[in-house]
Structure formats: structure tokens, C-alpha cells
Scaffold this motif. Sequence first.
Motif, PDB file in Angstrom:
ATOM      1  N   ASP A  12     -44.579  26.916  39.814  1.00  0.00           N
ATOM      2  CA  ASP A  12     -43.977  27.306  40.878  1.00  0.00           C
ATOM      3  C   ASP A  12     -44.271  28.585  41.559  1.00  0.00           C
ATOM      4  N   GLU A  13     -45.261  29.079  40.835  1.00  0.00           N
ATOM      5  CA  GLU A  13     -45.946  30.467  41.420  1.00  0.00           C
ATOM      6  C   GLU A  13     -46.899  30.147  42.646  1.00  0.00           C
ATOM      7  N   ASN A  14     -46.921  30.834  43.688  1.00  0.00           N
ATOM      8  CA  ASN A  14     -47.850  30.648  44.578  1.00  0.00           C
ATOM      9  C   ASN A  14     -48.359  32.008  45.201  1.00  0.00           C
ATOM     10  N   ILE A  15     -49.789  31.931  45.417  1.00  0.00           N
ATOM     11  CA  ILE A  15     -50.474  33.110  45.922  1.00  0.00           C
ATOM     12  C   ILE A  15     -50.202  33.317  47.528  1.00  0.00           C
ATOM     13  N   LEU A  16     -49.690  34.395  47.588  1.00  0.00           N
ATOM     14  CA  LEU A  16     -49.679  34.691  49.370  1.00  0.00           C
ATOM     15  C   LEU A  16     -50.720  35.654  49.928  1.00  0.00           C
ATOM     16  N   TRP A  17     -51.217  36.173  49.058  1.00  0.00           N
ATOM     17  CA  TRP A  17     -52.356  37.141  49.505  1.00  0.00           C
ATOM     18  C   TRP A  17     -53.235  37.227  48.376  1.00  0.00           C
ATOM     19  N   GLN A  18     -54.728  37.239  48.755  1.00  0.00           N
ATOM     20  CA  GLN A  18     -55.598  37.550  47.685  1.00  0.00           C
ATOM     21  C   GLN A  18     -56.861  38.237  48.477  1.00  0.00           C
ATOM     22  N   GLU A  19     -57.348  39.203  47.639  1.00  0.00           N
ATOM     23  CA  GLU A  19     -58.516  39.820  48.392  1.00  0.00           C
ATOM     24  C   GLU A  19     -59.495  40.374  47.362  1.00  0.00           C
ATOM     25  N   LYS A  20     -60.951  40.646  47.542  1.00  0.00           N
ATOM     26  CA  LYS A  20     -61.805  41.472  46.826  1.00  0.00           C
ATOM     27  C   LYS A  20     -62.099  42.855  47.389  1.00  0.00           C
ATOM     28  N   PRO A  21     -62.198  43.925  46.642  1.00  0.00           N
ATOM     29  CA  PRO A  21     -62.363  45.103  47.102  1.00  0.00           C
ATOM     30  C   PRO A  21     -63.522  45.335  47.901  1.00  0.00           C
ATOM     31  N   TYR A  22     -63.921  46.210  48.874  1.00  0.00           N
ATOM     32  CA  TYR A  22     -64.949  46.092  49.869  1.00  0.00           C
ATOM     33  C   TYR A  22     -66.071  47.116  48.963  1.00  0.00           C
ATOM     34  N   PHE A  23     -67.173  46.277  48.727  1.00  0.00           N
ATOM     35  CA  PHE A  23     -68.251  46.318  47.591  1.00  0.00           C
ATOM     36  C   PHE A  23     -68.569  48.046  47.615  1.00  0.00           C
ATOM     37  N   LEU A  24     -69.376  48.419  48.767  1.00  0.00           N
ATOM     38  CA  LEU A  24     -69.775  49.877  48.804  1.00  0.00           C
ATOM     39  C   LEU A  24     -68.687  50.896  48.503  1.00  0.00           C
ATOM     40  N   LEU A  25     -67.342  50.781  49.100  1.00  0.00           N
ATOM     41  CA  LEU A  25     -66.636  51.836  48.769  1.00  0.00           C
ATOM     42  C   LEU A  25     -66.063  51.798  47.348  1.00  0.00           C
ATOM     43  N   PHE A  26     -65.917  50.658  46.898  1.00  0.00           N
ATOM     44  CA  PHE A  26     -65.657  50.347  45.601  1.00  0.00           C
ATOM     45  C   PHE A  26     -66.438  50.884  44.488  1.00  0.00           C
ATOM     46  N   ILE A  27     -67.747  50.682  44.876  1.00  0.00           N
ATOM     47  CA  ILE A  27     -68.795  51.375  43.974  1.00  0.00           C
ATOM     48  C   ILE A  27     -68.831  52.980  44.019  1.00  0.00           C
ATOM     49  N   PHE A  28     -68.757  53.469  45.202  1.00  0.00           N
ATOM     50  CA  PHE A  28     -68.873  55.041  45.535  1.00  0.00           C
ATOM     51  C   PHE A  28     -67.501  55.333  45.619  1.00  0.00           C
ATOM     52  N   ASN A  29     -66.619  55.424  44.740  1.00  0.00           N
ATOM     53  CA  ASN A  29     -65.147  55.837  44.745  1.00  0.00           C
ATOM     54  C   ASN A  29     -65.316  57.169  45.106  1.00  0.00           C
ATOM     55  N   PHE A  30     -64.466  57.621  45.949  1.00  0.00           N
ATOM     56  CA  PHE A  30     -64.549  58.945  46.744  1.00  0.00           C
ATOM     57  C   PHE A  30     -64.279  60.192  45.950  1.00  0.00           C
ATOM     58  N   ASN A  31     -63.302  59.814  44.630  1.00  0.00           N
ATOM     59  CA  ASN A  31     -62.943  60.862  43.735  1.00  0.00           C
ATOM     60  C   ASN A  31     -64.271  61.086  42.914  1.00  0.00           C
ATOM     61  N   HIS A  32     -65.087  60.088  42.402  1.00  0.00           N
ATOM     62  CA  HIS A  32     -66.041  60.159  41.498  1.00  0.00           C
ATOM     63  C   HIS A  32     -67.085  60.848  42.248  1.00  0.00           C
TER      64      HIS A  32
END
Length: 189
Positions: A12-32
Motif C-alpha cells: 500500500d505504498e505509492n510513489i507520489l514523485w520520482q526524479e533523477k538528478p540533472y547529470f552535468l550539475l550532479f557530476i560537477f558538484n559546486f562544492n567540489h
Amino acid sequence: MDSVFTHVLDDDENILWQEKPYFLLFIFNFNHLLTGFGALSLYLIFGSDQIRVLNDIVHYILLIYFFAPIIYLIAVCPNTFYAITNRRVMFRGGVFGVDYASIDYDSIQNAAVNVNPLEKLFRVGTIKVFSGQRDHNGINVAQNICCIPFPYETYKKMKSISVDIKSDINYPNKLRPENNPGYNSKYEK
């Protein structure tokens, strides 16, 4: 809805929202990037051509320090997904195997939306979810829903569900409205 979380969902668990991260920004993390550019700047400012061997060693260490996390994030990104269900916030990732983590709504202590300048440029953001976990220094550790589109709307949805679930726990059984009379009820929104 076909989802990468289907086999780890509760009954009885339903997914209400699902998403992948934006590839370029995930790779080039600002703090890194800031840390890498800072280290590279220190090397360029204080690097010396007089001690050639030491200079080469420092150069290679900085290159490894800068590129190893990027290579790791490229490997992790295809397995990275985030989901909000009617019971919890879910995180999926991993390089060689798939790892899952989740935070139940009643465990969420705080949440925050962060949009750095690079994320703002691409209209994405990061939601930090705090559940009371601490690192070895006693500092709060957050699970990040990183580089997603519409971060404010997603945050608002997550907070709304969290407040509803916590209210449901705090006002059980007879204090509930007639259309939600007890333990076997479902969350409906």
C-alpha cells in the motif's frame, strides 16, 4: 507506474514523485569545484620549479584529488534516483550494486532547499533532509536530493505530506475525522 523503487516499496505504498538528478550539475558538484579550484590555485601560487620531483608529486596528487570524485559521480549517476512516497523519502544510488536509503516522515526533523549559483543557472536545486543522524564530530548529516528540477515545489510537497503524517500520528483514533477513523487508514491527498 514502472519505477526503480517498485521492488522495495511496502504494501500500500505509492510513489507520489520520482526524479533523477540533472547529470552535468550532479557530476560537477559546486562544492567540489570550489575545493578543486582552491587546491589548484594554491599549487599554481606556491608551486616551485626548483624542486622538480616534489612539484610533480604534488601535481599528480592534485589531479587525482580533482578528477577521482568526478569519475565516481559519473559511475554513480545512472543508478541515482529520488522518490517521495506516501510513507517516506527514498534515495537510490551505488556504483557496482544498487543501494537504497529512506527516511520515514515521522523521522524528518528538518528540511531545507539550497540553490547555488550554478544550479540557479540550470533551474535546479538541492533539498537537504535532516533526520537526526550525526557524524563522528556530532554535526548533523543530511541526505541530499541533489540537482532536481522544481526544487521548491518538491520541497513543499514533501513538507506537506510530512506535516500530515505527523499530525496523523499525534492525533490518533477517536480524535481523527470520521473519514479517517483508525490504524488501518491510508494517507490520501
